[in-house]
Design a protein around this motif. Structure first.
Motif, short mmCIF file in Angstrom:
data_model
loop_
_atom_site.label_atom_id
_atom_site.label_comp_id
_atom_site.label_asym_id
_atom_site.label_seq_id
_atom_site.Cartn_x
_atom_site.Cartn_y
_atom_site.Cartn_z
N VAL A 246 48.76 -30.69 3.68
CA VAL A 246 47.37 -29.14 3.31
C VAL A 246 46.45 -30.02 3.13
O VAL A 246 45.45 -29.62 4.49
N VAL A 247 46.03 -30.96 3.18
CA VAL A 247 44.24 -31.76 2.78
C VAL A 247 44.56 -31.93 3.85
O VAL A 247 43.63 -31.80 4.87
N VAL A 248 45.52 -33.00 4.78
CA VAL A 248 45.17 -33.80 6.53
C VAL A 248 45.54 -32.47 6.85
O VAL A 248 44.47 -32.72 8.42
N GLU A 249 46.89 -31.44 7.05
CA GLU A 249 46.43 -30.53 8.71
C GLU A 249 45.29 -29.29 7.99
O GLU A 249 45.12 -28.92 9.04
N CYS A 250 44.94 -29.36 7.12
CA CYS A 250 43.88 -27.98 7.15
C CYS A 250 42.52 -28.19 6.66
O CYS A 250 41.71 -27.94 6.92
N LEU A 251 41.90 -29.68 6.50
CA LEU A 251 40.63 -29.45 6.38
C LEU A 251 40.03 -30.02 7.98
O LEU A 251 39.36 -28.85 8.19
N ARG A 252 40.31 -30.25 8.93
CA ARG A 252 39.76 -29.58 10.03
C ARG A 252 39.69 -28.78 10.35
O ARG A 252 38.61 -27.98 11.39
N PHE A 253 40.63 -27.73 9.86
CA PHE A 253 40.79 -26.48 10.37
C PHE A 253 39.64 -26.23 9.74
O PHE A 253 38.00 -24.83 10.60
N GLY A 254 39.35 -25.49 8.54
CA GLY A 254 38.24 -25.22 7.75
C GLY A 254 37.40 -25.99 8.36
O GLY A 254 35.88 -24.92 8.48
N CYS B 220 33.68 -24.02 9.53
CA CYS B 220 31.92 -24.18 9.33
C CYS B 220 32.29 -23.97 7.33
O CYS B 220 31.69 -23.43 7.21
N VAL B 221 33.41 -23.80 6.73
CA VAL B 221 33.68 -24.08 5.71
C VAL B 221 33.32 -25.22 4.97
O VAL B 221 33.21 -26.69 5.01
N ARG B 222 32.02 -25.07 4.07
CA ARG B 222 31.37 -26.13 3.04
C ARG B 222 32.82 -26.66 2.28
O ARG B 222 34.10 -25.97 2.34
N ARG B 223 32.76 -28.74 2.58
CA ARG B 223 34.17 -28.64 1.69
C ARG B 223 34.13 -28.31 0.39
O ARG B 223 35.31 -28.54 -0.20
N LYS B 224 32.86 -28.11 -0.29
CA LYS B 224 32.94 -27.49 -2.21
C LYS B 224 33.93 -26.20 -1.36
O LYS B 224 34.79 -26.35 -2.63
N ASP B 225 33.62 -25.75 -0.64
CA ASP B 225 34.34 -24.15 -0.55
C ASP B 225 35.60 -24.41 -0.54
O ASP B 225 36.60 -24.22 -1.73
N TYR B 226 36.04 -25.56 0.95
CA TYR B 226 37.52 -25.68 0.87
C TYR B 226 38.66 -26.77 -0.99
O TYR B 226 39.63 -25.87 -0.52
N LEU B 227 37.86 -27.43 -1.28
CA LEU B 227 38.20 -27.79 -2.80
C LEU B 227 38.29 -26.63 -3.15
O LEU B 227 39.52 -26.74 -4.28
N MET B 228 37.51 -26.14 -3.63
CA MET B 228 37.74 -25.35 -4.51
C MET B 228 38.96 -23.83 -4.81
O MET B 228 39.47 -22.87 -5.28
N GLY B 229 38.38 -23.22 -3.00
CA GLY B 229 40.22 -22.73 -2.82
C GLY B 229 41.15 -23.52 -2.92
O GLY B 229 42.52 -22.92 -3.26
N SER B 230 41.64 -24.75 -2.52
CA SER B 230 42.67 -25.20 -2.15
C SER B 230 43.02 -24.96 -4.02
O SER B 230 44.49 -25.38 -4.23
N VAL B 231 41.81 -25.80 -5.05
CA VAL B 231 42.23 -25.81 -6.63
C VAL B 231 42.80 -24.79 -6.85
O VAL B 231 43.60 -23.93 -7.93
N LEU B 232 42.52 -23.43 -6.44
CA LEU B 232 42.56 -22.27 -7.08
C LEU B 232 43.87 -21.72 -6.52
O LEU B 232 44.59 -21.07 -7.66
N MET B 233 44.21 -21.76 -5.53
CA MET B 233 45.19 -21.45 -4.64
C MET B 233 46.46 -21.93 -5.25
O MET B 233 47.59 -21.56 -5.41
N GLY B 234 46.42 -23.61 -6.12
CA GLY B 234 47.41 -24.53 -5.98
C GLY B 234 47.70 -24.15 -7.69
O GLY B 234 48.56 -23.55 -8.20
#
Length: 93
Positions: free
Chosen positions: A15-23, A27-41
């Motif tokens: 998910v990190v490899v495939e979805c980070l580029r999309f995020g 224009c999603v910040r890396r911090k927001d992407y990380l928090m969203g991924s952690v909360l979803m997990g």
């Protein structure tokens, strides 16, 4: 039952490899992407842990699906533990 943990481990790496580029393209910040991924997990694992725990309780009440088969209520993992301890074990693993 260990296939569930292996599958989620591999999907978590992909998910990190495939979805980070999309995020980043959205224009999603890396911090927001990380928090969203952690909360979803964590939320997903609480749901999976609850489902496995409920199926384990059902299996224990039915004496192993009628033929003494242990699939969710593993004797070495669930002996003498409460439902909350089993849930935390499945979430942490």
């Amino acid at each position: 039952m260990s296939w569930i943990f292996v599958y989620v481990f591999v999907m978590g790496m992909l998910v990190v490899v495939e979805c980070l580029r999309f995020g980043m393209g959205m224009c999603v910040r890396r911090k927001d992407y990380l928090m969203g991924s952690v909360l979803m997990g964590v939320g997903g694992w609480f749901m999976v842990g609850t489902l496995i725990g409920m199926l384990g309780l059902m299996e224990k009440r039915r004496s192993g699906w009628g033929n003494r088969l242990d699939f969710f209520d593993l004797p070495y993992l669930n002996d003498g533990t409460s439902f909350f301890e089993q849930l935390m074990t499945y979430v942490i693993v």
